[in-house]
Design an enzyme around this catalytic site. Structure first.
Site, short mmCIF file in Angstrom:
data_model
loop_
_atom_site.label_atom_id
_atom_site.label_comp_id
_atom_site.label_asym_id
_atom_site.label_seq_id
_atom_site.Cartn_x
_atom_site.Cartn_y
_atom_site.Cartn_z
N CYS A 182 0.84 -1.19 0.00
CA CYS A 182 0.00 0.00 0.00
C CYS A 182 0.88 1.24 0.00
O CYS A 182 1.71 1.42 0.88
CB CYS A 182 -0.93 0.07 1.19
SG CYS A 182 -1.93 1.58 1.13
N ASN A 191 -0.52 -3.91 -7.27
CA ASN A 191 -1.17 -2.87 -6.49
C ASN A 191 -1.07 -1.58 -7.31
O ASN A 191 -0.64 -1.60 -8.46
CB ASN A 191 -0.48 -2.74 -5.12
CG ASN A 191 -1.43 -2.16 -4.07
OD1 ASN A 191 -2.16 -1.21 -4.34
ND2 ASN A 191 -1.42 -2.73 -2.89
#
Lengths: 313, 262
Positions: free
Chosen positions: A138, A200
């Protein structure tokens, strides 16, 4: 007399790390809540597996405004992993999603190896948890992690620490914000990962020229949506060639044709993220489109097309 | 289930400079829509702009199956929507979000600024159709007189209204909230407001002092509109964030932490 022959539909089932999925179309973490928002549009039992919003060691309120910015064919987000924490997840969210009867993958995100280990220990044995997706990537919650998820040795350290305590398949989700994603995947595989998922978001930025400052409160955010698809597809293609564990393709998938591209690149399954935001019917429409395409091409089993576009060296 | 459909544009006209009313053939949405709620609209073939746009419901005719929104062209999303002529289609889903709650007291005060007026007009029409006697007063503001919208609909619903413009070209010269304190005098009132954030902040400050129940319909950039992306949050009094799309868009004014609002 026997019943006339009834044509059965093509099989969409795939297997990932010993898990049978009824089809290869999953939600991407952070883009689907815990499903309840989309259950108001279609029957969630149609999807291959539900991958929910990341769970962190403690509840997180999320980042201050502004959290999202639209960009050409994409969007930037800096939500900041807003979630109620593992206890609330276990007590209120998990029982509800477990009752759907489809595999539930829990995405976990933390700031240290020990926290990842703790989360895996806490959640992987819960009834209803089919797999743990390790969010090693993240980009929106602090400098330390952004660095640690892009180095192969950090990926290896985290995965090998989690592997012994994780009672279900362990699937690291890889960051594209790195120079060599195949090296990250290989590190994950040799540390005991059962599969890898990628990508991601790509770290990006937008500037408000009238206010002369970054649009996002967090300054930078993660880019997702159709804009990132070619990058994601290239990385998936590369990783499939570098490891022998299953690869889950993620990045800008918005229609059945996109999903097919990832499957043909060698992904065993795909996750649909940002497309849910601009089309709440994205997942069922992708499923319908895949099935129609297989039928039209007289392919009985979706597994026949996995890796179909891979060229010999 | 929330209806999602390709809705035909039935009518699309300019009501004020850069302000348009778009009417769609959308029976399942029109039937369910309540004042305060919104719909997501998106061009069928667009990847730029990528995201749908949220529009509060301006009018819903459940018998005729039509749904109208009133919007101002401000950027790429609304600019693209503007190009939709009757006979063309947009993807529409909704109604989404919560709705205004019934008023307390004898007087209803609606405070609308700019394109914040549409949901209040819809609410005024529904309140005026109730069999309960109540006084409805609307305070409508805009930058200049030609940008005041919704007045005809308010007249038709027999709602008393007063206007304010920044340049004094219609009604009071100044902020629409300048008209609020006097409107609250005399009777117990409930206030509903929708408009720019500084206006809402002023409404909240005034009605907090008078302890007048107040509901605000908020606007925020959204990705999904259904509660999944967590992109449209506002700081909640007492801590944490609320999603404008699915915890709102209607919030009691006291639930917003104004000290943390941008």
């Amino acid at each position: 007399m026997r019943e006339p022959h009834v044509a059965t539909g093509p099989s969409l089932a795939v297997e990932v790390a010993g898990m049978r999925l009824q089809n290869p179309v999953l939600s991407a973490s952070g883009c689907f809540g815990w499903g309840e928002e989309y259950a108001r549009f279609w029957d969630l039992r149609r999807m291959g597996a539900l991958v929910g919003k990341a769970v962190t060691p403690h509840a997180r309120p999320g980042n201050p405004d502004v959290r999202i910015a639209e960009t050409p064919a994409g969007m930037l987000n800096a939500i900041g992993l807003q979630n109620p924490g593992p206890a609330a997840f276990r007590e209120t969210i998990l029982p509800r999603v477990h009752s759907l009867g489809i595999p539930i993958w829990v995405n976990v995100s933390a700031n240290s190896v020990q926290e990842y280990v703790d989360l895996c220990g806490m959640l992987s044995a819960e009834p209803g948890v089919s797999a743990i997706e390790l969010n090693l990537s993240c980009p929106n919650v602090g400098r330390g992690r952004a660095e640690f998820c892009v180095a192969p040795d950090a990926v290896a350290e985290t995965v090998s620490a989690c592997r012994p305590v994780c009672r279900c398949p362990l699937i690291p989700k890889l960051s594209p914000n790195t120079t060599d994603i195949a090296a990250l995947a290989r590190a994950a595989e040799s540390a005991g990962a059962d599969a890898v998922s990628l990508i991601n978001t790509l770290v990006g930025m937008a500037i408000d020229v009238d206010r002369r400052r970054p649009v996002l409160g967090n300054r930078t955010g993660g880019l997702s949506g159709p804009a990132v698809k070619p990058v994601a597809l290239r990385m998936v293609y590369e990783v499939v060639g570098a490891v022998s564990i299953p690869v889950i393709g993620i990045g800008g998938i918005a229609c059945w044709r996109d999903a097919l591209e990832f499957l043909m690149a060698g992904a065993t399954a795909v996750q649909v993220g940002t497309a849910n935001f601009f089309n709440p019917m994205a997942i069922p429409e992708i499923l319908d489109g895949l099935e129609t395409w297989l039928r039209r091409n007289e392919i009985a089993d979706v597994r026949e097309i996995i890796g179909a576009a891979r060229l010999e060296k | 289930m929330i209806p999602i459909l390709e809705a035909e544009v039935l009518d699309h006209y300019e009501v004020a400079p850069e302000h348009f009313v778009l009417t769609l053939d959308a029976p399942p949405i029109a039937e369910q829509a309540r004042p305060g709620q919104f719909v997501m609209l998106r061009a069928l073939d667009a990847w730029d702009p990528l995201l749908p746009r949220a529009f509060s419901v301006f009018h819903a005719d459940s018998e005729g199956g039509t749904l109208s929104v009133l919007y101002r062209v401000v950027g790429r999303g609304t600019g693209r929507l503007r190009g939709h002529e009757p006979g063309m289609y947009v993807r529409a889903w909704g109604p989404l979000g919560n709705q205004f709650r019934l008023p307390e007291g004898e007087r209803v005060v609606l405070v609308g600024g700019g394109v914040g007026v549409p949901p209040l007009v819809f609410w005024a029409e529904r309140l005026a159709a109730l069999a309960v006697p109540m006084e409805i007063v609307a305070l409508i503001g805009a930058q200049r007189g030609e940008l005041l919208v919704g007045l005809e609909q308010l007249k038709r619903a027999r709602v008393t209204f007063r206007c304010a413009t920044d340049d004094g070209s219609a009604g009071h010269r100044g902020y629409v909230t300048d008209l609020l304190p006097r409107t609250l005098e005399g009777k117990r009132a409930t206030v509903y407001a929708c408009g720019p954030m500084p206006m809402l902040r002023a409404v909240a400050r005034i009605t907090e002092a008078t302890e007048t129940p107040t509901e605000l319909a908020l606007e925020a950039p959204m990705a999904c509109g259904v509660g999944a992306c967590l992109g449209c949050t506002i700081p909640r009094r007492g801590g944490g964030y609320a999603r404008v799309c699915s915890d709102g868009p209607v919030f009691p004014a006291r639930d917003v932490d104004w000290s943390l609002m941008p």
